[in-house]
Design an enzyme around this catalytic site. Structure first.
Site, mmCIF file in Angstrom:
data_model
loop_
_atom_site.group_PDB
_atom_site.id
_atom_site.type_symbol
_atom_site.label_atom_id
_atom_site.label_comp_id
_atom_site.label_asym_id
_atom_site.label_seq_id
_atom_site.Cartn_x
_atom_site.Cartn_y
_atom_site.Cartn_z
ATOM 1 N N GLN A 1 -8.028 -5.671 6.848
ATOM 2 C CA GLN A 1 -9.050 -4.900 6.138
ATOM 3 C C GLN A 1 -9.905 -5.810 5.256
ATOM 4 O OE1 GLN A 1 -8.347 -2.226 2.605
ATOM 5 N NE2 GLN A 1 -8.876 -0.641 4.084
ATOM 6 N N CYS B 1 -11.443 2.040 -1.858
ATOM 7 C CA CYS B 1 -10.782 1.515 -3.056
ATOM 8 C C CYS B 1 -11.433 2.072 -4.326
ATOM 9 C CB CYS B 1 -10.815 -0.009 -3.070
ATOM 10 S SG CYS B 1 -9.897 -0.667 -4.465
ATOM 11 N N LYS C 1 -11.849 2.915 6.614
ATOM 12 C CA LYS C 1 -10.925 3.717 5.800
ATOM 13 C C LYS C 1 -11.674 4.207 4.575
ATOM 14 C CE LYS C 1 -6.609 4.461 3.848
ATOM 15 N NZ LYS C 1 -6.568 3.847 2.537
ATOM 16 N N GLY D 1 1.560 5.231 3.545
ATOM 17 C CA GLY D 1 1.411 4.184 2.536
ATOM 18 C C GLY D 1 2.622 4.114 1.639
HETATM 19 C C1 LIG Z 1 -0.418 -0.240 -4.430
HETATM 20 C C2 LIG Z 1 -1.439 0.338 -3.481
HETATM 21 C C3 LIG Z 1 -2.386 -0.485 -2.922
HETATM 22 C C4 LIG Z 1 -3.334 0.029 -2.040
HETATM 23 N N1 LIG Z 1 -4.222 -0.817 -1.471
HETATM 24 C C5 LIG Z 1 -5.082 -0.347 -0.532
HETATM 25 C C6 LIG Z 1 -5.953 -1.215 0.169
HETATM 26 O O1 LIG Z 1 -5.971 -2.436 -0.066
HETATM 27 N N2 LIG Z 1 -6.773 -0.677 1.097
HETATM 28 C C7 LIG Z 1 -6.780 0.649 1.389
HETATM 29 O O2 LIG Z 1 -7.514 1.077 2.261
HETATM 30 N N3 LIG Z 1 -5.975 1.491 0.729
HETATM 31 C C8 LIG Z 1 -5.124 1.027 -0.209
HETATM 32 N N4 LIG Z 1 -4.281 1.895 -0.835
HETATM 33 C C9 LIG Z 1 -4.328 3.330 -0.504
HETATM 34 C C10 LIG Z 1 -3.361 3.650 0.625
HETATM 35 O O3 LIG Z 1 -3.748 2.967 1.797
HETATM 36 C C11 LIG Z 1 -3.343 5.142 0.936
HETATM 37 O O4 LIG Z 1 -4.620 5.542 1.345
HETATM 38 C C12 LIG Z 1 -2.926 5.983 -0.262
HETATM 39 O O5 LIG Z 1 -1.853 5.391 -0.956
HETATM 40 C C13 LIG Z 1 -2.547 7.393 0.183
HETATM 41 O O6 LIG Z 1 -1.537 7.364 1.146
HETATM 42 P P1 LIG Z 1 0.027 7.581 0.752
HETATM 43 O O7 LIG Z 1 0.114 8.903 0.043
HETATM 44 O O8 LIG Z 1 0.738 7.542 2.067
HETATM 45 O O9 LIG Z 1 0.394 6.454 -0.155
HETATM 46 C C14 LIG Z 1 -3.347 1.412 -1.738
HETATM 47 C C15 LIG Z 1 -2.400 2.233 -2.313
HETATM 48 C C16 LIG Z 1 -1.451 1.725 -3.187
HETATM 49 C C17 LIG Z 1 -0.451 2.657 -3.788
#
Ligand SMILES: Cc1cc2nc3c(=O)[nH]c(=O)nc-3n(C[C@H](O)[C@H](O)[C@H](O)COP(=O)(O)O)c2cc1C
Length: 328
Positions: free
Chosen positions: A54, A84, A123, A208
Site C-alpha cells: 500500500q 488513513c 482502500k 485487521g
Molecule cells: C494500528 C493500525 C494501523 C492501521 N494502518 C493502516 C494502514 O496503514 N493502511 C490502511 O489502509 N488501513 C490501516 N488501518 C485500518 C485497517 O486496515 C482497517 O481498515 C480497520 O482497522 C478496520 O478493520 P478492523 O475492524 O478489522 O480492524 C490500520 C488500523 C490499525 C488499528
C-alpha cells in the site's frame, strides 16, 4: 496496518488462511527521497506472494513513481490509501483527505494505474465526517480511473476506530460498481464474516485488528476451525513471531516494536494480566522467550514443529542494504 503488518505478521496471516495480505502503508515521498526506513518497507521475500503493497501520498506523479518502485520490489498488487485518518498523513493532503478531493483522487488512481501493469486497488473510509457518503460518490470514479477493486472501511475519518463500521454503506457501494468490493471493519469471527458477506454482497472480507495476536481467527473464518488455541500454541506462535521480527528489524527495534504484541497474544483471558507486565519490562527478546517457555514448557515442541515448516531461510532474505536489515 502501519506498525503491525511486518513480514512476520503477513507470513503468519497467510499461514493461517488469508488469501491476500498487505504491507504497511508506504510513503510515496519517502520512496522518492530514498529514505532508508521507507525503503525497508519494500523488503519482499520470495515466499511472500501474492502480496499487496500500500502506498500513500497526494501527488499523482510521485504516487506513479512509487507504484513503479513497489512493483519492481515484487508487489503483486499496488494498493492506494484513501483511508488513513491520522493527522500526520491527512495534513499533507493524503489518506482520507482525498475523499474530499475527488478530482485529485481520480488523478492519483489514473496515474498509478497508467504507470504499472499490476492491478491497482484502493482502500478507503466512508468519508471525512460522521455519516458521510463520500465513498459512494468517489468510488465509481476511482473504478473509472482504473481501480480493479475497492476496499471500504465504512467509518468516517473523524470516527477513527470508535463506534461501529456501517456495512449498509458497503452494500450500497457493491451495487454501484462492477469491480469486487472488499468489506473491512469489525470482522472478528466467522459468524461476523458470513453476516457481512451476506448483507453486503461483497466479494471478500478484510480482517485487521481481529488478527492482531490472534491468527487463529483467520483459520476460524476460512475453515470454521475452533477459534481458541491452547496456551502452548499461543506461546509457540508468539516466539516464532518474535524470532522472525528480530531477524527482520534487528533486536533493538524489535524489542520495542514487540511490546504491544505481548498484550495482544497473551490477553483475551489466555494468561493472567500481570504476565504481560512482566514481559514488557524485560530488556531483551531472548529473556522474553525464556520467560514464555517457562510459563508453557510444552510450547517448545510446538515451536520446533512450526520452525520445521517454515520456508528455507534463503527464501526469506532479500538483497537490501545491510543497514536496513540491521534496523538502523
Ligand atoms: C494500528 C493500525 C494501523 C492501521 N494502518 C493502516 C494502514 O496503514 N493502511 C490502511 O489502509 N488501513 C490501516 N488501518 C485500518 C485497517 O486496515 C482497517 O481498515 C480497520 O482497522 C478496520 O478493520 P478492523 O475492524 O478489522 O480492524 C490500520 C488500523 C490499525 C488499528
Amino acid at each position: 496496518m502501519a506498525g503491525v503488518s511486518v513480514q512476520a505478521f503477513r507470513r503468519q496471516g497467510r499461514r493461517f488462511g488469508a488469501g491476500l495480505v498487505c504491507s504497511e502503508m508506504v510513503s510515496c515521498s519517502g520512496l522518492h527521497h530514498g529514505n532508508e526506513r521507507t525503503l525497508g518497507y519494500l523488503r519482499i521475500a520470495a515466499d511472500e506472494h501474492p502480496l499487496a503493497v500500500q502506498i500513500f501520498g497526494s501527488e499523482p506523479e510521485l504516487m506513479a513513481e512509487a507504484a513503479q518502485m513497489v512493483v519492481e520490489a515484487g508487489a503483486d498488487i499496488v494498493d492506494i490509501n484513501f483511508g488513513c485518518p491520522v493527522r500526520k498523513v491527512t495534513k499533507t493532503g493524503a489518506g482520507a483527505t482525498l475523499l474530499d478531493d475527488p478530482d485529485r483522487a481520480e488523478r492519483i488512481v489514473a496515474a498509478v494505474a497508467g504507470a504499472v501493469d499490476a492491478p491497482v486497488s484502493v482502500k478507503m473510509r466512508r468519508g471525512l465526517e460522521d455519516g458521510s457518503r463520500a465513498c459512494l460518490a468517489v468510488g465509481p470514479r476511482l473504478v473509472e480511473a482504473g481501480a480493479a477493486t475497492l476496499t471500504l472501511h465504512p467509518r468516517s475519518a473523524k470516527q477513527m476506530y470508535t463506534g461501529t463500521a456501517d456495512h449498509s454503506v458497503t452494500a450500497e457501494l457493491v451495487e454501484l460498481v462492477d469491480v469486487p468490493v472488499i468489506a473491512c471493519g469489525d470482522v472478528t469471527s466467522r459468524a461476523r464474516a458470513q453476516a457481512v458477506l451476506a448483507s453486503t454482497g461483497a466479494a471478500a472480507v478484510m480482517v485487521g485488528r481481529g488478527a492482531q495476536g490472534n491468527p487463529w481467527v483467520l483459520r476460524e473464518i476460512v475453515d470454521g476451525d475452533e477459534p481458541e488455541p491452547t496456551r502452548e500454541e499461543v506461546v509457540a506462535e508468539l516466539i516464532l513471531f518474535i524470532r522472525e521480527t528480530v531477524r527482520e528489524m534487528g533486536e533493538r527495534r524489535a524489542s520495542g516494536f514487540l511490546k504491544k504484541f505481548y498484550g495482544w497474544y497473551l490477553g483475551r483471558g489466555r494468561f493472567p494480566r500481570q504476565f504481560k507486565q512482566e514481559l514488557v519490562v524485560l530488556a531483551t527478546t531472548g529473556e522474553a522467550i525464556d520467560r514464555l517457555l517457562l510459563a508453557a514448557p510444552g510450547a517448545a515442541a510446538v515451536l520446533d514443529r512450526l520452525e520445521d515448516e517454515q520456508p528455507p531461510v534463503d527464501d526469506r532474505l532479500l538483497e537490501l542494504p545491510v543497514s536496513i536489515y540491521g534496523g538502523g
